[in-house]
Each structure stands twice: as C-alpha cells, then as structure tokens.
Design a protein around this motif. Structure first.
Motif, short mmCIF file in Angstrom:
data_model
loop_
_atom_site.label_atom_id
_atom_site.label_comp_id
_atom_site.label_asym_id
_atom_site.label_seq_id
_atom_site.Cartn_x
_atom_site.Cartn_y
_atom_site.Cartn_z
N UNK A 45 152.62 27.17 73.01
CA UNK A 45 151.55 27.78 73.19
C UNK A 45 152.04 29.27 74.00
N UNK A 78 155.05 30.66 73.49
CA UNK A 78 155.51 31.45 72.58
C UNK A 78 154.98 32.13 71.63
N UNK A 79 153.94 31.50 71.18
CA UNK A 79 152.67 31.58 70.16
C UNK A 79 151.95 32.74 70.89
N UNK A 80 151.76 32.97 72.16
CA UNK A 80 150.91 33.83 72.88
C UNK A 80 151.81 35.21 72.54
#
Ligand code: SF4
Lengths: 551, 135
Positions: free
Chosen positions: B115, B117-119
C-alpha cells in the motif's frame, strides 16, 4: 541482492531453510548465524551432527566457529580475494563441474582468466587465510555432493558487497551447487519481512514482483490496474532514489518531505550524525511507528501504528515462505492498524483505489499483479505451506530456485577483481571497526530494549577488543574507552575477547547512547547501494577524551 | 474467562518462526512455539520467547503527535491525517513529486508495504521508495 540477480536472475535465497540439513558441506560466511538467525544456526549444527562438514570464514571467531570443521579468519573486506582463491584451487585441481558449466552458464572463460591471478600465495597475503586452509576448504566444498553457502550482511555491507555476492554465486555455479536440493547461495534476511518488503515493490526501481519501472509494458499493466488518473500522465518512469541517496538528497535540500514507515534510520543508517542533520533539513517528516523512536522524535507528525500482535497480514520469511500473521489483541488506545493509516493518508491526498475492507483484499490485488505470488491467497495459506514463486492455484510453490534453468535463463559468471575497502586503518585511526548485531537485541533496539527480559541480558553497548590490544592500551574488561573515526566520537565499555583479532574491533549497533553508526561512513557499493558498515578505521583510547574530535 | 491462542509469526529476524499468542480476557501472554511449524519445529530463540514484551510496553504510542515548535503534542486522527495530506500535497505541487520520498519497512506486512509503494507511485507520482533491507 543485486549480485544474485545478475548471476541467477533472482535475489532471494535459492534454497529453503529445511534443506540446509540435506547439505554435505555448509560454508558460512559473513553471517553470525547463531546470534542473528538463531534457529537457522541451530539447523546448521544439526546438519553437522548428521555428517555435513561445516566451514566458517569470518573476521570474528563467532559462536559457530567454535564448532566448525574449519574456521578461517579472514581480514575484513577481503572476501572477493579468498573466494577467487578457492576457485583458483578448484580449477587447478580439476574439481569444477564441467557439465553444469557447459549446459547452464555463460562467462566461464573470463572467470577462469581472472581467478588464475589469485594464487593461494597471493590470497594468503591479502586475506590472512593460510594456503593449506584455503586448499582444505576448496576440497571440502568442491568435493561435497551437495554444498550450501549461507551468508548475511557481513558479505553485503561493503563497498564491494555486490562483488562479494557475485563471487559466491560464481563459486556455486563452478561446482554445480545451485538448482538442486541442499545446495545453493543463501542470503539470510535480517528482519522479519525484508524479503516481503522487496517482493511487493518496496524498492525504487521495481513494481511488486521485481517488475521494472522502466519497462513500458509493465507500467501500462500497473497503470490500468491502479486506474491512474489521466492528469497524472502515467506512472513515473525513472527509478527513484535509494535510502542512502535519499539521505544525501535531504541534506542537499532537494528532498522536501519523507514518510517513514516503522524504520529508525537515525540509528540504523551509516554516519548517523549526517542522517539526523539530513532529516532535520526536511520541510515535513512523517513517521509511523509503535514507539517514539530516535527518528520519530524528529518528525512533524507521528502516527501510532500496530505491533505484530495487533495486525492481520502476511510476511515472507527469509526462504520465500509466505506466512500469515494474525491479530491477537487490539492496538492500545488510539493506535490503528498500519494498513488503515496508509489508506487514510492516501485517500485524503486524493488517492484512487484505497478502499479496502481487509488486508486479505489488499493481498488479492497484489497477488493478481505479482506473478511470483499469483497462486497464493489467504485461504490456501490456512492449510498449505507456500514458497514463491507460486504462480497459479495448482502451483505448490517452490522449495529451491533455478531447478532446470536459472530465473534469467542461463547463469552468468562475472570475473571479479578484489578491491580494498574504502577506508583502511592508518596512523591516526589504527583500528578496523566492524559492526553487527548480537542475540538479545534486534536492529536498533526499538522493540528489544523495551522488553525487560532482553534488556536485562545486555543493557549497554560495548566494543570488543582483543586481549592483545587491551593490554597495549592498558584497558580492562568493563572499562570505558573513547572510540573516534573521521565522522564522530563515542564513549563505550570494553569487552575483552578473542572473538576479534589484533587490530580489529566490533560494536553492535543496537544502542542509541553509544551508536556504532556515529563512526561508520557512507561509502556505497556502486550497484546495490549498500553502505559499507563492515569496515571503517577508528582510534581507541583509554577513558573519556574530552578533546578527541572528529575532523 | 475467555481464552484463545492465535497462530502468528515472530516479529524479529527473518527465520520466520511460528508462534501461538495466548490471549486471556484480552490480555496478551507470552508466545508458545508452534510444534508443527516447518521452519521452527516447536522452537524459538530468546527473542522469540520475549516477543510479547514490547507489545505491552508503557512506551507504546497511543495517539497521533503533531509538532508545535520544539514539542510533539497529542492530536486527533483527523487533525494529524489532514495535516499530513495537506503538507504532502502542497510540497508535491510546489517542488514536484520527486521532492517526496517513502521508506517501507521490513517490520511491516506485505500488504502494508504494498500500500505504501502504491500510494507513493500512484497518488504522489514518485519512485522514491526504498526500505532498510539494504542495511
Ligand atoms: S524466534 Fe528467534 S530465530 Fe525465530 S524468528 Fe524469532 S528471532 Fe528469529
């Protein structure tokens, strides 16, 4: 990790932990296994009782060395030289696995030329390992039906870390000791989920599953899956900054803000005075953690997360086993599960796709986009033991990698030249300092030092000094000394022990008030960007020295 | 009296030893090794045996903190999260996405790291994502 990716196409431990017991010869180097990975250490000793030969090469006479069939004390930072020396002997004696080399690898001729330059005489002069001993190690390793190499940060934390790993990979391929049970090149991961953090994209150059950010096809896949808003013009295409580069960018002022999830770089990074200044230079620092760590104290906002006992999710252990963590109790007070906090922040920043009901949903999305995790889901993890790669629901996972072929197709030998560590002892700083952990504590001590039964065992930092050097300096066990390097000065208690040899000192890095990383430097391995914690030059003097300053 | 045991993984080193956490009326007890666990086979090292101790430490953070001058003061979640979001986005708009950086954690789960790294990549728009495993 970069070294194994180059050689094999994957940076993970090649073989599973239980397979260690099937080896006939185990070469342990740069890993104080019984202190840092106690249960793998125990397994190595069990393998030895079953008949495996145990070889330990390390600058320190670590616990496992006491039991080893051969213990060789190497000078810190000379790993490429002794591994080249081993290969020199193996090739001279004709002990290489010619079939394996021909069928599965490239680059052998160049390697052969290079290691020809590393005669046992020359290697002894560089590394301090006696020629006879080197020969004996070569015989045991190459002569074994199944030989396994186990290493940890003692190999990677050098400016030559990638070279060191490449050398070990060369050695394994040369003797056909990879791609079969009980063999392999096995890096042990220091923390509970190092492997997983890498696997799921916690790296500047890859998306989850080691898919390159520079590959347009990969980016397109993630852009679609993550529903990137059009005004974003796609996902960023260039690899980002690595940790130490980030710290430098903070200091230079090009980075304005950092978000740090449950890490404590103020203690764990090299040259911590620099790190502290760098973080203070930021316009805005967010730290999410369960304690007010030395790093959190510098933050503008601290977000209280959850401990391991308060969270659901998965972690990936050192041998690629994906395991469920399960919530046992509620977080204290207003603390929240970390996944919820991150989603909250993302949503308030206008982020798309952060509506999840549970970690299970997050995992499902991730597995869908990450081929090596593609066949794994929470319900399978209830009753199956799965090691990645596991690409489909029928796939039972992978005990050891590179079975029929390497992840990258053919394995690649790299001819590696020995390079000296960046900072060697001199007149002003005559000792070589190496750093590490010890059994009762973990990393920066954030958790272990708050655990009464662990803190009781070892409350304070210490410096290991050889009996010879202690005598020369006139210091006794338990006395305080001042240790200085070009970067900083600390005061610390002495532990006189023959674990270290003359001229070598060791400091565990868990302790804030006598932080070893005040002394270490920022010289980086050019490829893996791992700092050279393991070697720097220091001076040691008796008692407090108010005028010792770093220059 | 309400008693349960929950199977989970030791939070310390990468060995990944299996342990049951006993919970008696909401109170966490000391870990019990998992006999059938393929990696640890019913054993733990001293760190594993003590793994519950830091959880119940009085030093645990229980509320968000926000800096005012030299001090970190307690704040509500809304205050803290809104401040984080507005500062991050202002800095990004002013200095570009690559003026922000994110450190994932080898102490957090796969889901949490995914999450973060996705953000960073989707919402902020930077690949400045790393973690401390290089260390
Ligand atoms: S019990 Fe010890 S060996 Fe096992 S994971 Fe925990 S720290 Fe590592």
């Amino acid at each position: 990790m970069a070294g194994l990716v180059t050689a094999f196409g994957s940076g993970a431990m090649t073989n599973s932990v239980p397979e260690i017991e099937e080896a006939d010869c185990i070469l342990v180097t740069g890993s104080n296994t019984s202190e840092n990975h106690p249960l793998i250490g125990a397994r190595i000793l069990r393998a030895q009782r079953k008949g495996a030969k145990l070889v330990v090469v390390d600058p320190r006479h670590i616990h496992l060395a006491q039991f080893a069939d051969i213990y060789a004390r190497s000078r810190p930072g000379t790993d490429v030289a002794w591994v080249n020396g081993l290969m020199h002997i193996i090739l001279t004696e004709g002990w290489e696995d010619r079939e394996f080399i021909a069928a599965r690898t490239d680059g052998f001729e160049r390697l052969k030329e290079k290691v020809a330059e590393y005669s046992p005489e020359r290697v002894e002069a560089i590394t301090g390992i006696k020629q006879g001993q080197l020969r004996e190690i070569a015989r045991l390793y190459a002569g074994a039906e199944r030989a396994s190499i186990v290493y940890a940060m003692g190999i990677t934390q050098h400016t030559t870390g990638t070279d060191n790993v490449l050398s070990l990979a060369n050695l394994a391929m040369l003797t056909g000791n990879v791609g079969k049970r009980g063999t392999g090149v096995n890096p042990l991961r220091g923390q509970n989920n190092v492997q997983g953090a890498c696997d799921v994209g916690g790296l500047p150059n890859v998306f989850p599953g080691y898919q390159q950010v520079t590959d347009p096809k990969v980016r397109e896949k993630f852009e679609q899956a993550w529903e990137i808003k059009p005004e974003f013009k796609g996902l960023p295409q260039e690899p980002g900054l690595t940790l130490v580069e980030m710290m430098n960018a903070c200091a230079e002022g090009t980075l304005k803000s950092m978000f740090i999830l449950a890490e404590n770089p103020v203690l764990s990074d090299p040259d911590v005075n620099h790190v502290r200044e760098a973080l203070q230079n930021l316009k805005f620092l967010v730290v999410q953690d369960i304690f007010l760590t030395e790093t959190a104290e510098l933050a503008d906002v601290v977000l209280p997360g959850s401990s391991f006992a308060e969270r659901d999710g998965t972690v990936t252990s050192t041998d690629r086993s994906v395991q469920r963590m399960r919530k046992a109790v509620e977080p204290p007070g207003g603390a929240l599960p970390d996944w919820e906090i991150i989603c909250q922040v993302a949503k308030r920043c206008g982020g798309n796709g952060f509506e999840y009901d549970s970690p299970e949903e997050v995992f499902a999305e991730m597995a869908h986009l990450t081929p090596i995790y593609g066949g794994i889901n929470y319900s399978r993890l209830e009753n199956e033991w799965l090691r990645w790669p596991c690409s489909s629901p029928e796939d039972l996972g992978t005990e050891f990698l590179h079975h029929d072929q390497f992840a990258k197709g053919r394995g690649l030998f790299t001819a590696v030249e020995y390079r000296e560590p960046v900072e060697l002892p001199d007149e002003q700083y005559p000792f070589m300092l190496t750093t590490g952990r010890q059994i009762f504590h973990y990393h920066t001590g954030t958790m272990t030092r708050r655990s009464p039964s662990l803190a009781r065992e070892v409350e304070q930092g210490f410096i290991e000094l050889s009996p010879y050097d202690a005598l020369q300096l006139g210091v006794q066990d338990g006395e305080k000394v001042t240790v200085a390097s070009r970067r900083g000065v600390i005061e610390i208690k002495v532990k006189v022990t023959s674990t270290v040899s003359r001229g070598l000192v060791f400091i565990p890095f868990h302790f804030a008030e006598s932080a070893a990383n005040v002394l270490t430097h920022r010289a980086l391995d050019p490829v893996a960007k791992i700092p050279e914690f393991k070697v720097c030059a220091v001076s040691v003097s008796r008692g407090p020295q108010p005028d010792v300053r770093c220059d | 009296m309400n008693y349960k045991t929950v199977l989970t993984v030791c939070p310390y080193c990468g060995c990944g030893c299996g342990m049951y956490l006993p919970v008696l009326d909401g109170q966490l007890g000391q870990p019990i090794p998992d006999k059938t666990h393929p990696l640890s086979e019913g054993r733990l090292c001293i760190k594993g045996w003590a793994a519950s101790e830091h959880v119940v430490s009085p030093d645990r953070l229980t509320q968000p903190l926000v800096r005012t001058g030299d001090d970190l003061k307690q704040a509500t979640w809304d205050e803290a999260l809104d401040l984080v979001a507005s500062r991050l986005m202002t800095l990004r708009d002013r200095h570009g996405p690559d003026s922000l950086a994110f450190l994932c954690s080898a102490k957090c789960t796969n889901e949490e790291n995914y999450l973060l790294q996705k953000f960073a990549r989707t919402t902020v728009g930077t690949n400045n994502v790393d973690h401390c495993a290089r260390l």
